[in-house]
Design a protein around this motif. Structure first.
Motif, PDB file in Angstrom:
ATOM      1  N   ARG A  25       0.829  -0.646  -0.129  1.00  0.00           N
ATOM      2  CA  ARG A  25      -0.271   0.411  -0.410  1.00  0.00           C
ATOM      3  C   ARG A  25       0.819   1.042  -0.078  1.00  0.00           C
ATOM      4  NH1 ARG A  25      -5.063   1.049   1.745  1.00  0.00           N
ATOM      5  NH2 ARG A  25      -5.226  -1.054   2.088  1.00  0.00           N
ATOM      6  N   THR A  26       1.802   1.286   0.886  1.00  0.00           N
ATOM      7  CA  THR A  26       2.680   2.535   0.633  1.00  0.00           C
ATOM      8  C   THR A  26       3.730   3.512  -0.587  1.00  0.00           C
ATOM      9  OG1 THR A  26       3.320   1.991   3.364  1.00  0.00           O
ATOM     10  CG2 THR A  26       4.662   3.536   2.529  1.00  0.00           C
ATOM     11  N   VAL A  27       3.933   2.071  -0.943  1.00  0.00           N
ATOM     12  CA  VAL A  27       4.368   2.317  -2.415  1.00  0.00           C
ATOM     13  C   VAL A  27       3.465   2.541  -3.308  1.00  0.00           C
ATOM     14  CG1 VAL A  27       5.647   0.871  -4.426  1.00  0.00           C
ATOM     15  CG2 VAL A  27       5.892   0.246  -2.033  1.00  0.00           C
ATOM     16  N   GLY A  28       2.361   2.269  -3.682  1.00  0.00           N
ATOM     17  CA  GLY A  28       1.744   2.414  -4.406  1.00  0.00           C
ATOM     18  C   GLY A  28       0.760   4.312  -4.211  1.00  0.00           C
ATOM     19  N   GLN A  29       1.351   4.460  -2.576  1.00  0.00           N
ATOM     20  CA  GLN A  29       0.230   5.450  -2.524  1.00  0.00           C
ATOM     21  C   GLN A  29       2.043   6.460  -3.381  1.00  0.00           C
ATOM     22  OE1 GLN A  29      -0.640   5.028   1.909  1.00  0.00           O
ATOM     23  NE2 GLN A  29      -2.592   5.035   1.295  1.00  0.00           N
ATOM     24  N   ILE A  30       3.075   6.128  -2.367  1.00  0.00           N
ATOM     25  CA  ILE A  30       4.007   7.830  -3.005  1.00  0.00           C
ATOM     26  C   ILE A  30       4.136   7.596  -4.552  1.00  0.00           C
ATOM     27  CG2 ILE A  30       6.564   7.489  -2.758  1.00  0.00           C
ATOM     28  CD1 ILE A  30       6.215   6.053  -0.561  1.00  0.00           C
ATOM     29  N   TYR A  31       4.574   6.121  -5.362  1.00  0.00           N
ATOM     30  CA  TYR A  31       3.692   6.667  -6.689  1.00  0.00           C
ATOM     31  C   TYR A  31       2.314   6.958  -6.743  1.00  0.00           C
ATOM     32  CZ  TYR A  31       3.742   6.171 -11.251  1.00  0.00           C
ATOM     33  OH  TYR A  31       2.890   6.182 -12.532  1.00  0.00           O
ATOM     34  N   ALA A  32       1.855   6.918  -6.156  1.00  0.00           N
ATOM     35  CA  ALA A  32       0.361   8.281  -6.947  1.00  0.00           C
ATOM     36  C   ALA A  32       0.680   9.364  -5.946  1.00  0.00           C
ATOM     37  CB  ALA A  32      -0.711   7.382  -5.634  1.00  0.00           C
ATOM     38  N   LEU A  33       1.254   9.850  -5.141  1.00  0.00           N
ATOM     39  CA  LEU A  33       1.817  10.978  -4.503  1.00  0.00           C
ATOM     40  C   LEU A  33       2.923  11.739  -6.047  1.00  0.00           C
ATOM     41  CD1 LEU A  33       1.922  13.998  -2.446  1.00  0.00           C
ATOM     42  CD2 LEU A  33       3.690  12.676  -1.280  1.00  0.00           C
TER      43      LEU A  33
END
Length: 185
Positions: A25-33
């Motif tokens: 989840r963290t990787v996905g959120q960082i990528y989206a940001l």
């Protein structure tokens, strides 16, 4: 910089989808940001905006770099490392597909090839080998197709994708012509 509700929803969704795509989840959120950011971001800015630990952000950025989804950017006069997503969405798509292929498809093809090279198959294994051959042939065909598609320009690929069902109708039409021509002979 505050994250508005549209960005928040997008980032949250990418976090949820990330776990379905094989990243956390963290990787996905960082990528989206990073994807939504107009300017490159440093790890401290990412950690602050998403309220993640700096070490978690650092590990996530390494994973995103390995997937070629973010690039390291040097900003003159800055000692910190900054990151940005490729601007071209087609480049992002190609990177994702290539990485999934390298990580998932190629090892599977290798295993299938090894199984097919087995010459001492028992009678009981013949059915299984036939099924393995079918799977191998399908994956080989789709890989060859992807190699061809990958060579297309984004504009040509977009045109092809927009044609959608029209391509199927064209193929069905040519098949009917071929079949009608054979039945008349």
């Amino acid at each position: 910089m505050a994250i508005n509700s549209t960005k928040e929803k997008f980032i949250s969704h990418f976090g949820e989808m990330g776990s379905r795509w094989g990243i956390n989840r963290t990787v996905g959120q960082i990528y989206a940001l990073i994807f939504l950011s107009e300017n490159p971001l440093c790890a401290d800015e990412i950690a602050e905006q998403l309220t993640f630990s700096r070490s978690n952000v650092g590990m996530s950025l390494k994973e995103l770099q390995a997937w070629r989804l973010v690039k390291l950017v040097h900003i003159p006069g800055e000692r910190r490392e900054f990151f940005e997503a490729p601007k071209d969405v087609w480049e992002i798509f190609r990177n994702l597909v290539e990485e999934r292929r390298r990580r998932e498809v190629e090892p599977t093809l290798s295993m299938l090839r090894e199984a097919l090279l087995k010459n001492d198959a028992t009678e009981d294994e013949q059915y299984a080998l036939g099924r393995i051959q079918q799977m191998h042939d399908l994956i080989e065909l789709t890989s060859a197709w992807f190699d061809d598609v990958e060579k297309l320009s984004p504009e040509t690929l977009q045109t092809l994708m927009k044609m959608g069902s029209k391509v199927v109708k064209l193929i069905e039409f040519t098949d009917r012509l071929r079949f009608d021509g054979k039945s008349k002979n």
